[in-house]
Write a protein that holds these residues in place. Structure first.
Motif, PDB file in Angstrom:
ATOM      1  N   GLU A   1      -3.534   3.494   1.210  1.00 17.05           N
ATOM      2  CA  GLU A   1      -3.497   2.738   2.458  1.00 17.05           C
ATOM      3  C   GLU A   1      -4.573   1.648   2.468  1.00 17.05           C
ATOM      4  O   GLU A   1      -5.584   1.749   1.780  1.00 17.05           O
ATOM      5  N   SER A   2      -4.344   0.641   3.321  1.00 18.55           N
ATOM      6  CA  SER A   2      -5.232  -0.516   3.385  1.00 18.55           C
ATOM      7  C   SER A   2      -6.679  -0.136   3.717  1.00 18.55           C
ATOM      8  O   SER A   2      -6.942   0.869   4.398  1.00 18.55           O
TER       9      SER A   2
ATOM     10  N   ARG B   1     -12.134   2.992   6.546  1.00 20.74           N
ATOM     11  CA  ARG B   1     -11.292   3.675   5.543  1.00 20.74           C
ATOM     12  C   ARG B   1     -11.326   2.844   4.266  1.00 20.74           C
ATOM     13  O   ARG B   1     -10.916   1.696   4.279  1.00 20.74           O
TER      14      ARG B   1
ATOM     15  N   HIS C   1       1.221  -5.144  12.498  1.00 20.63           N
ATOM     16  CA  HIS C   1       1.494  -5.956  11.307  1.00 20.63           C
ATOM     17  C   HIS C   1       2.102  -7.298  11.704  1.00 20.63           C
ATOM     18  O   HIS C   1       2.986  -7.354  12.568  1.00 20.63           O
TER      19      HIS C   1
ATOM     20  N   THR D   1       0.830  -1.212   0.000  1.00 21.57           N
ATOM     21  CA  THR D   1       0.000   0.000   0.000  1.00 21.57           C
ATOM     22  C   THR D   1       0.861   1.256   0.000  1.00 21.57           C
ATOM     23  O   THR D   1       0.907   1.992  -0.988  1.00 21.57           O
TER      24      THR D   1
ATOM     25  N   PRO E   1       2.433   2.923  11.186  1.00 18.78           N
ATOM     26  CA  PRO E   1       1.615   3.900  10.472  1.00 18.78           C
ATOM     27  C   PRO E   1       2.304   4.221   9.159  1.00 18.78           C
ATOM     28  O   PRO E   1       3.451   3.811   8.936  1.00 18.78           O
ATOM     29  N   SER E   2       1.605   4.923   8.278  1.00 21.54           N
ATOM     30  CA  SER E   2       2.268   5.416   7.075  1.00 21.54           C
ATOM     31  C   SER E   2       3.456   6.287   7.505  1.00 21.54           C
ATOM     32  O   SER E   2       3.371   7.018   8.492  1.00 21.54           O
TER      33      SER E   2
ATOM     34  N   ARG F   1      -3.064  -6.400  10.567  1.00 23.02           N
ATOM     35  CA  ARG F   1      -2.901  -6.479   9.110  1.00 23.02           C
ATOM     36  C   ARG F   1      -1.738  -7.391   8.770  1.00 23.02           C
ATOM     37  O   ARG F   1      -0.712  -7.407   9.473  1.00 23.02           O
TER      38      ARG F   1
ATOM     39  N   ARG G   1     -15.492   5.372  15.996  1.00 21.35           N
ATOM     40  CA  ARG G   1     -14.770   4.107  16.050  1.00 21.35           C
ATOM     41  C   ARG G   1     -13.351   4.222  15.504  1.00 21.35           C
ATOM     42  O   ARG G   1     -12.537   3.361  15.733  1.00 21.35           O
ATOM     43  N   SER G   2     -13.066   5.233  14.729  1.00 23.12           N
ATOM     44  CA  SER G   2     -11.697   5.383  14.230  1.00 23.12           C
ATOM     45  C   SER G   2     -11.218   6.810  14.449  1.00 23.12           C
ATOM     46  O   SER G   2     -11.463   7.682  13.624  1.00 23.12           O
TER      47      SER G   2
ATOM     48  N   ARG H   1       2.173  12.703  15.688  1.00 23.77           N
ATOM     49  CA  ARG H   1       0.833  12.083  15.644  1.00 23.77           C
ATOM     50  C   ARG H   1       0.140  12.235  16.988  1.00 23.77           C
ATOM     51  O   ARG H   1       0.730  11.953  18.033  1.00 23.77           O
TER      52      ARG H   1
ATOM     53  N   GLY I   1      -8.568   8.274  14.035  1.00 22.15           N
ATOM     54  CA  GLY I   1      -7.734   8.856  12.979  1.00 22.15           C
ATOM     55  C   GLY I   1      -8.555   9.553  11.924  1.00 22.15           C
ATOM     56  O   GLY I   1      -8.091  10.475  11.259  1.00 22.15           O
TER      57      GLY I   1
ATOM     58  N   ASN J   1      -4.719   8.552  18.271  1.00 20.76           N
ATOM     59  CA  ASN J   1      -4.872   7.856  16.986  1.00 20.76           C
ATOM     60  C   ASN J   1      -4.129   6.514  17.009  1.00 20.76           C
ATOM     61  O   ASN J   1      -2.908   6.481  16.963  1.00 20.76           O
ATOM     62  N   PRO J   2      -4.881   5.392  17.066  1.00 21.17           N
ATOM     63  CA  PRO J   2      -4.248   4.076  17.235  1.00 21.17           C
ATOM     64  C   PRO J   2      -3.464   3.627  16.004  1.00 21.17           C
ATOM     65  O   PRO J   2      -3.729   4.070  14.888  1.00 21.17           O
TER      66      PRO J   2
ATOM     67  N   THR K   1      -9.832  -2.252  21.285  1.00 24.87           N
ATOM     68  CA  THR K   1      -9.771  -2.922  19.979  1.00 24.87           C
ATOM     69  C   THR K   1      -8.367  -2.761  19.411  1.00 24.87           C
ATOM     70  O   THR K   1      -7.572  -1.948  19.895  1.00 24.87           O
TER      71      THR K   1
ATOM     72  N   ILE L   1      -1.758   0.403  13.513  1.00 28.54           N
ATOM     73  CA  ILE L   1      -2.056  -0.938  13.002  1.00 28.54           C
ATOM     74  C   ILE L   1      -0.882  -1.857  13.338  1.00 28.54           C
ATOM     75  O   ILE L   1       0.277  -1.501  13.112  1.00 28.54           O
TER      76      ILE L   1
END
Ligand code: TXA
Ligand code: MG
Length: 322
Positions: free
Chosen positions: A177-178, A192, A63, A31, A139-140, A118, A220-221, A54, A223, A58-59, A114, A61
């Motif tokens: 992004e995913s 997203r 991997h 991505t 993150p990106s 990914r 729920r998100s 950041r 970000g 903002n949580p 939560t 991901i």
């Protein structure tokens, strides 16, 4: 000088060692480039938030090399397993309940109950994740609020010295992004949009998937509340003509819109109007046209279908600006 190495066995070993030692490593995924840290190391995770500027709400991901390794960090129900079987490795992030005994540091999920998990498909990401025995939050690899990096040069320009090593595998093939899918509510919700479409998700689940977060109810998100993907130059959407000093971001045949424009003042996301090609080019071309001499970046209409939905999502965020 930021260290940048092509993806080779020695570089991957070095990257894995740096992550284990609490350093930040930027690595390619299908991505965008990710800014990786050991998700079990609180100081390393804190370094990600500092490097990106950041907000702590903002949580991140987490991997993993495969779904088996993710199982200790997220609660997979039957739906989650079905989606993991169908789309992993690949550009889909699942938001799942976090088990109470999760070893993930709280900071990684911004304290939420939560976790986004990914399993990327890019061979360099897979090779790196195979070498470590901890999840990698990533993150990106850009400053918070700016465009996501699809080239190693973007990472260096955006984050510079904060990164111990950048693994260079050239451009990211998907370029957006995913897809983030929340499976923790009554109905699956795409938080997203990305390359994995709601239709593809619904087909595997055998039930409908909500395409946007509901306007009511808890956010729920986190970000998604924040300004994202914005170049410094103003972005104007659905452009069918060009104003003075505007740069053109074309899709398909620009016709008279591009007539007489110098090469520096326009790019074409996909001359053949291919949405996957447009997605792969989007962030790099926005970056190339993001110049003070341009009054705005005028973007031709993009069809709202398939990955075009995700392209338009990113463009609308870019147009909303900082
Ligand atoms: O393609 C990608 O997902 C890339 C590559 C590097 O894997 N990563 C990425 O991470 O885009 P980031 O941090 O730039 O975006 C993660 C998004 C944010 O909008 C965040 O709020 C959301 O996922 N997210 C992460 N964990 C979440 C959770 N537990 N609940 C809700 N949203 C979550
Ligand atoms: Mg990001």
């Amino acid at each position: 000088m930021v260290r940048m190495l092509p993806v080779e066995p020695a570089a991957l070993e070095e990257a894995a060692g740096l992550l284990a030692a609490g350093e930040l490593v930027a690595f390619p995924t299908e991505t965008v480039y990710g800014l990786g840290a050991n998700a079990l190391d609180d100081a390393a995770v804190a370094r990600i938030y500092a490097a990106k500027g950041r907000p702590g709400i903002n949580p991140l991901i987490a991997h993993f090399f495969d779904a088996d390794r993710a199982a200790a960090y997220a609660v997979f129900d039957a739906d989650a397993r079905r989606l993991a079987d169908a789309f992993w490795p690949g550009p889909l992030t699942l938001v799942l309940p976090r088990p109470p005994d999760s070893p993930l540091v709280d900071r990684a999920t911004a304290g939420l109950a939560t976790v986004g998990v990914r399993v990327p498909v890019h061979p360099a990401a897979r090779a790196l994740l195979a070498l470590v025995d901890f999840p990698v939050v990533a993150p990106s690899a850009n400053r918070s609020g700016s465009l996501s990096p699809t080239l190693p040069a973007h990472v260096v320009a955006s984050l510079g010295e904060a990164v111990a090593l950048v693994l260079d595998a050239g451009p990211c093939p998907v370029g957006l992004e995913s897809t983030v899918l929340d499976l923790t509510g009554d109905v699956p919700v795409v938080l997203r949009p990305g390359a994995v479409t709601p239709a593809a998700l619904a087909a595997v689940l055998g039930r409908p998937v909500l395409e946007t977060p509901p306007a009511e109810g808890p956010v729920r998100s986190p970000g998604l509340l924040l300004k994202h993907y914005a170049p410094d130059t103003r972005v104007r959407l659905e452009a069918r003509h060009l104003e003075a000093d505007e740069a053109l971001l074309a899709f398909g045949d620009p016709g008279p819109l591009a007539a007489g424009l110098p090469a520096t003042q326009w790019r074409n996301l996909s001359p053949g109007a291919d949405l996957a090609e447009a997605a792969a080019n989007l962030f790099a071309m926005l970056e190339e046209l993001d110049r003070p001499e341009h009054a705005a970046i005028a973007v031709m209409p993009i069809p709202e279908e398939g990955i075009g939905v995700a392209i338009n999502d990113r463009l609308r965020r870019a147009a909303r600006g900082r």
